[in-house]
Motif scaffolding. Structure first.
Motif, PDB file in Angstrom:
ATOM      1  N   LEU A 155       0.874 -13.292  -3.380  1.00 24.72           N
ATOM      2  CA  LEU A 155       1.156 -13.158  -4.814  1.00 24.72           C
ATOM      3  C   LEU A 155       2.612 -13.469  -5.118  1.00 24.72           C
ATOM      4  O   LEU A 155       2.936 -14.007  -6.187  1.00 24.72           O
ATOM      5  N   GLY A 156       3.488 -13.116  -4.179  1.00 28.55           N
ATOM      6  CA  GLY A 156       4.900 -13.448  -4.386  1.00 28.55           C
ATOM      7  C   GLY A 156       5.138 -14.945  -4.352  1.00 28.55           C
ATOM      8  O   GLY A 156       5.943 -15.482  -5.123  1.00 28.55           O
ATOM      9  N   ARG A 157       4.416 -15.624  -3.504  1.00 30.45           N
ATOM     10  CA  ARG A 157       4.596 -17.077  -3.404  1.00 30.45           C
ATOM     11  C   ARG A 157       4.036 -17.813  -4.619  1.00 30.45           C
ATOM     12  O   ARG A 157       4.374 -18.976  -4.854  1.00 30.45           O
ATOM     13  N   LEU A 158       3.149 -17.126  -5.408  1.00 31.85           N
ATOM     14  CA  LEU A 158       2.648 -17.771  -6.625  1.00 31.85           C
ATOM     15  C   LEU A 158       3.764 -17.963  -7.646  1.00 31.85           C
ATOM     16  O   LEU A 158       3.655 -18.820  -8.535  1.00 31.85           O
ATOM     17  N   THR A 175     -12.066  -6.236   0.885  1.00 34.08           N
ATOM     18  CA  THR A 175     -10.862  -5.431   1.148  1.00 34.08           C
ATOM     19  C   THR A 175      -9.620  -6.145   0.648  1.00 34.08           C
ATOM     20  O   THR A 175      -8.756  -5.554  -0.031  1.00 34.08           O
ATOM     21  N   PHE A 176      -9.523  -7.413   0.964  1.00 34.96           N
ATOM     22  CA  PHE A 176      -8.377  -8.201   0.503  1.00 34.96           C
ATOM     23  C   PHE A 176      -8.398  -8.332  -1.021  1.00 34.96           C
ATOM     24  O   PHE A 176      -7.357  -8.227  -1.678  1.00 34.96           O
ATOM     25  N   ALA A 177      -9.589  -8.546  -1.603  1.00 36.62           N
ATOM     26  CA  ALA A 177      -9.690  -8.724  -3.049  1.00 36.62           C
ATOM     27  C   ALA A 177      -9.232  -7.470  -3.795  1.00 36.62           C
ATOM     28  O   ALA A 177      -8.540  -7.557  -4.821  1.00 36.62           O
ATOM     29  N   GLN A 178      -9.616  -6.296  -3.323  1.00 38.10           N
ATOM     30  CA  GLN A 178      -9.200  -5.054  -3.984  1.00 38.10           C
ATOM     31  C   GLN A 178      -7.685  -4.910  -3.973  1.00 38.10           C
ATOM     32  O   GLN A 178      -7.080  -4.460  -4.957  1.00 38.10           O
ATOM     33  N   GLU A 179      -7.051  -5.298  -2.873  1.00 38.75           N
ATOM     34  CA  GLU A 179      -5.603  -5.208  -2.796  1.00 38.75           C
ATOM     35  C   GLU A 179      -4.944  -6.192  -3.761  1.00 38.75           C
ATOM     36  O   GLU A 179      -3.972  -5.851  -4.448  1.00 38.75           O
ATOM     37  N   VAL A 180      -5.481  -7.411  -3.862  1.00 37.16           N
ATOM     38  CA  VAL A 180      -4.916  -8.409  -4.779  1.00 37.16           C
ATOM     39  C   VAL A 180      -5.090  -7.950  -6.228  1.00 37.16           C
ATOM     40  O   VAL A 180      -4.164  -8.048  -7.046  1.00 37.16           O
ATOM     41  N   SER A 237      -5.395  -4.910  -7.346  1.00 33.33           N
ATOM     42  CA  SER A 237      -4.531  -3.753  -7.628  1.00 33.33           C
ATOM     43  C   SER A 237      -3.084  -4.152  -7.880  1.00 33.33           C
ATOM     44  O   SER A 237      -2.319  -3.402  -8.475  1.00 33.33           O
ATOM     45  N   ARG A 238      -2.695  -5.325  -7.440  1.00 37.79           N
ATOM     46  CA  ARG A 238      -1.329  -5.810  -7.642  1.00 37.79           C
ATOM     47  C   ARG A 238      -1.251  -6.823  -8.785  1.00 37.79           C
ATOM     48  O   ARG A 238      -0.384  -7.690  -8.797  1.00 37.79           O
ATOM     49  N   LEU A 297      -5.184 -10.836 -10.680  1.00 39.68           N
ATOM     50  CA  LEU A 297      -5.972 -11.553 -11.690  1.00 39.68           C
ATOM     51  C   LEU A 297      -5.101 -11.990 -12.861  1.00 39.68           C
ATOM     52  O   LEU A 297      -5.288 -13.078 -13.425  1.00 39.68           O
ATOM     53  N   LYS A 298      -4.176 -11.140 -13.247  1.00 38.67           N
ATOM     54  CA  LYS A 298      -3.289 -11.482 -14.375  1.00 38.67           C
ATOM     55  C   LYS A 298      -2.421 -12.689 -14.032  1.00 38.67           C
ATOM     56  O   LYS A 298      -2.228 -13.591 -14.860  1.00 38.67           O
ATOM     57  N   ARG A 299      -1.920 -12.715 -12.795  1.00 40.19           N
ATOM     58  CA  ARG A 299      -1.070 -13.846 -12.395  1.00 40.19           C
ATOM     59  C   ARG A 299      -1.885 -15.139 -12.343  1.00 40.19           C
ATOM     60  O   ARG A 299      -1.418 -16.192 -12.772  1.00 40.19           O
ATOM     61  N   LEU A 300      -3.123 -15.044 -11.819  1.00 40.45           N
ATOM     62  CA  LEU A 300      -3.969 -16.238 -11.786  1.00 40.45           C
ATOM     63  C   LEU A 300      -4.348 -16.674 -13.194  1.00 40.45           C
ATOM     64  O   LEU A 300      -4.407 -17.868 -13.498  1.00 40.45           O
ATOM     65  N   GLY A 301      -4.648 -15.684 -14.072  1.00 38.91           N
ATOM     66  CA  GLY A 301      -4.979 -16.011 -15.456  1.00 38.91           C
ATOM     67  C   GLY A 301      -3.852 -16.732 -16.158  1.00 38.91           C
ATOM     68  O   GLY A 301      -4.081 -17.646 -16.974  1.00 38.91           O
TER      69      GLY A 301
END
Length: 784
Positions: A153-156, A179-184, A186-187, A190-194
């Motif tokens: 997410l930081g690299r985005l 497991t990975f999706a829940q962590e993404v 929670s941070r 989705l907002k960053r991708l949106g």
């Protein structure tokens, strides 16, 4: 000794390291397993690592899904998706004063100058702590210690396009793991991708990867589709409506809009208003199979979400735009094989189209409706009143009503008032629609059906109206009219996309099939239900073949006549009993020689018992008897005349003998000399079927001993026995029946212990021979 059930043998791999082959104890905590793997590779801080499946999905292994690990599984060691939480050290007793020492233990900070000083202070205080001091070491993390989710997410936010592309690519690869999706999520992933999707700075690979990662995260159901904003949905709609767009973006945008339409009525209405049917037709007509599939998916989603009235309007518009022939020619019969997803969407489209018939199916006939009464009269007139003629003209009202009632009964209605027959729902008015369609589009076949059955006896006539009503119910059941669409089914019929009015056309073929089957079964009114069962089987079997056109369906269903249905039923029954399984057939073949030998013994014993035969004179008088039998040593046939009414004579009283060694051949039927010149074939048919002769050597000439068997069974027994004496195979029908009965009984006896045990179709494979036989011991060599 075999390992315990909860121990599996697996492989663990890591980049730039030699893979490990380990035995995983499922009862051991996962953290302990990861630590052992890290210790084998001399990796510190095992809490920062996790195990993943090495397949394409790369799912992280947790305590919940570790049961999916089987013998032979391949795992890989990777960075953990979540930061470990390190608990503070515990002390024997609480102390009043608290000292917090923050300490960073990341690899980059170990060389810092403050680390030794901190450890020296801690060591001094712990070895001789003041009475009022509590030491709490806080192990903190630093930016260089960030784990997988936060790193990606930081690299985005990176300003480099290449760095953002690589981060999105990695994120899309790991997003299917819950497991990975829940962590993404929670941070605020989705907002960053949106934001990336809404900005649309790059309409190529970056946008496609962002859409793919967004879809994979949403598929887990952690966040509802209804939380999406209207501007976001409008932006995705813009990507669908653009003419010049990257080929990898539009399928993903269509997939996203499909999920939105199925999950949110409000946003679904927005998609319906913004994405026109014409635009979807444009996407369907491209040669990109993936884009076609996603466009069809959105189309079926919009149809499912529409009201019945809107759905009918939408489908009518699609058929007017020639969607049906396009699907038939360019999708169903495309050179590229159809995928499972497209097959499912075609099934949904077929189900929704047939679902338009449900209102007519649920609506009974209204006896007060002028339109429906006129339709019934049109049906009657098409059968009994040729064009331009009206036999009821000039008759009184009562006479006219009586004539109409009689004609409606000839038409096959159970009541003189046909409205009573059509009050049943289903099929309701749909049955009347089918009958009218048949009478108007196949008038010759309709008139032939009605008039042909009107001329039969009452008990043998096939009632057209009753058959049509029941057949309409049957077709609705077979085609699942009015039933909700399955979420996984792919069972569509290609012929429904080959022409318009496919349901009514199918009825026209089926009603003629019913009349044909009725005649083949020589059915009466009492057999109506039996005929319908056979017709159901004929239609179901033919529909299961998925014929590509109505003409092919007509050909196949007419070939499946009543006799063929009976044969298929018999074959399936034998398959269910296991009689036709390959191992059973092999067992039967091994039993045949023994059982044939048993039948030969029985035939020879029957010849030894002997039989009374009648002599046929030139005038065909059967007034003389003679007796023939086989000697106990099977070397001589003994025979002689006996008086009428006498019992079987003793062997000593039979003066004539025929050595078996002198017999040259056995003749049957018209080859026998004593029936060869007997009149016409029809008059002597019984003689031909029962006649047989033995050709033997009498000196230098041929002679014949002629027989006329008293029954067909005796004919089979004697011809089989004589064939056995001559060393020829037994070919009678009685031998076949006896052999089948014995095989069935013997097979069932041998399989008694295997009752309810499934028998495999193929035997277990034979392993290849070893490379050498040095392990064999030769017993012929004496030991020294």
């Amino acid at each position: 000794m075999a390992p315990p059930r909860d121990v599996v043998k697996i492989a663990v791999q890591k980049r730039d390291a030699i893979p490990q082959l380990i035995q995983l104890d499922q009862a051991k905590p996962l953290a302990a397993v990861v630590k052992e793997v890290c210790d084998a590779w001399s990796l510190a801080h095992s809490e920062r690592y996790a195990l993943q499946f090495a397949d394409g999905h790369g799912r992280y292994i947790t305590e919940n899904n570790r049961s999916e690990i089987k013998n032979g599984s391949i795992l890989c060691l990777s960075t953990a998706p979540v930061k470990p939480l390190l608990a503070p050290p515990s002390f024997p007793a609480p102390l009043p004063c608290f000292l917090s020492v923050p300490l960073c233990l990341c690899p980059r900070s170990r060389g810092s100058s403050h680390i030794p000083a901190v450890f020296h202070l801690v060591d001094t205080l712990v070895s001789a702590p003041p009475p009022s001091l509590l030491i709490h070491l806080c192990f903190c993390s630093c930016p260089c210690q960030d784990l997988e989710a936060e790193q990606l997410l930081g690299r985005l936010q990176s300003g480099s396009r290449e760095g953002r592309r690589e981060a999105l690519q990695h994120l899309a690869l790991l997003a299917p793991d819950v497991t990975f999706a829940q962590e993404v999520i929670s941070r605020d992933g989705l907002k960053r991708l949106g934001t990336i999707i809404e900005e649309g700075d790059d309409l190529g690979e970056v946008l496609a990867l962002a859409l793919q990662a967004f879809l994979e995260l949403m598929e887990h159901g952690v966040v509802s589709w209804e939380t999406l904003t209207i501007p976001f949905v409008r932006k995705v709609v813009c990507y669908v409506n653009m003419n010049l767009m990257d080929a990898s973006v539009q399928p993903l945008a269509l997939r996203l809009l499909e999920s939105v339409t199925l999950s949110s009525p409000v946003l679904g209405q927005l998609v319906k208003n913004e994405v026109t049917l014409d635009r979807l037709l444009v996407h369907l007509q491209v040669m990109n199979q993936q884009l076609q599939t996603k466009a069809m998916a959105l189309l079926t989603a919009l149809l499912q979400g529409a009201s019945p009235t809107d759905r009918k309007q939408m489908l009518d518009k699609l058929w007017q735009r020639n969607l049906r022939p396009f699907i038939y020619k360019n999708i169903i019969h495309s050179a590229v094989p159809m995928g499972d997803e497209m097959a499912h969407h075609l099934y949904v489209l077929q189900s929704l189209t047939l679902g338009l018939l449900e209102p007519r199916m649920r609506m009974p006939l209204d006896p007060y409706s002028q339109e429906q009464r006129e339709q019934l009269q049109a049906l009657r007139q098409a059968a009994f009143e040729p064009e331009g003629e009206s036999p009821s003209a000039g008759l009184s009202a009562d006479r006219r009503r009586s004539l109409c009632a009689r004609e409606f009964r000839k038409l096959g209605f159970s009541n003189s008032n046909p409205a009573q027959d059509l009050e049943r729902v289903p099929p309701g008015l749909l049955a009347l629609d089918n009958m009218l369609y048949f009478s108007r589009h196949a008038p010759n076949a309709y008139s032939r059906f009605v008039l042909e059955n009107s001329s039969r006896e009452d008990k043998h006539e096939c009632p057209f109206a009753r058959s049509s009503i029941q057949l309409t119910v049957l077709l609705c059941e077979l085609l699942h009219v009015g039933e909700p669409c399955s979420e996984t089914a792919q069972d569509f019929s290609p012929m429904f996309f080959g022409q318009d009015q496919s349901f009514h056309e199918l009825f026209c073929v089926s009603i003629q099939l019913l009349n044909k089957t009725w005649k083949e079964m020589r059915a009466t009114q009492e057999d109506f239900d039996k005929v319908m069962q056979v017709v159901r089987e004929q239609l179901a079997r033919t529909l299961a073949l998925k014929p590509s056109s109505l003409e092919l369906f007509r050909t196949k269903v007419n070939a499946l006549n009543y006799g063929e249905v009976l044969r298929l039923r018999q074959t399936e029954r034998l398959h269910q009993e296991g009689t036709l399984a390959p191992p059973i057939l092999e067992l039967r073949e091994k039993l045949k020689p023994e059982l044939l030998g048993l039948i030969r013994q029985q035939r020879l014993l029957r010849l030894c018992e002997g039989t009374l035969f009648r002599k046929i004179s030139s005038r065909r008088r059967q007034d003389k008897l003679w007796f023939c039998c086989l000697s106990p040593n099977h070397k001589v046939l003994q025979y002689g005349d006996v008086e009428d009414g006498a019992s079987s004579p003793a062997l000593e009283s039979l003066t004539e003998q025929l050595p078996v060694a002198d017999i040259r051949a056995l003749l049957t039927g018209r080859d026998c000399p004593h029936v060869r010149d007997k009149g016409s074939v029809k008059q002597n048919k019984d003689l031909y079927e029962l006649a047989f002769s033995v050709c033997y050597d009498h000196g230098e000439e041929e002679a014949y001993l002629n027989f006329i068997a008293p029954s067909k069974r005796e004919f089979h027994l004697w011809t089989d026995g004589l064939s056995t004496l001559l060393g020829s195979p037994m070919g009678s029908e009685q031998t076949r029946l006896d052999l089948e009965q014995l095989l069935t009984m013997e097979t069932k006896l041998r399989l008694l212990e295997l009752e309810n045990v499934p028998i495999p179709e193929q035997p277990p494979p034979i392993p290849p021979p070893p490379t050498n036989f040095n392990f064999c011991y030769d017993c012929s060599i004496a030991e020294p």
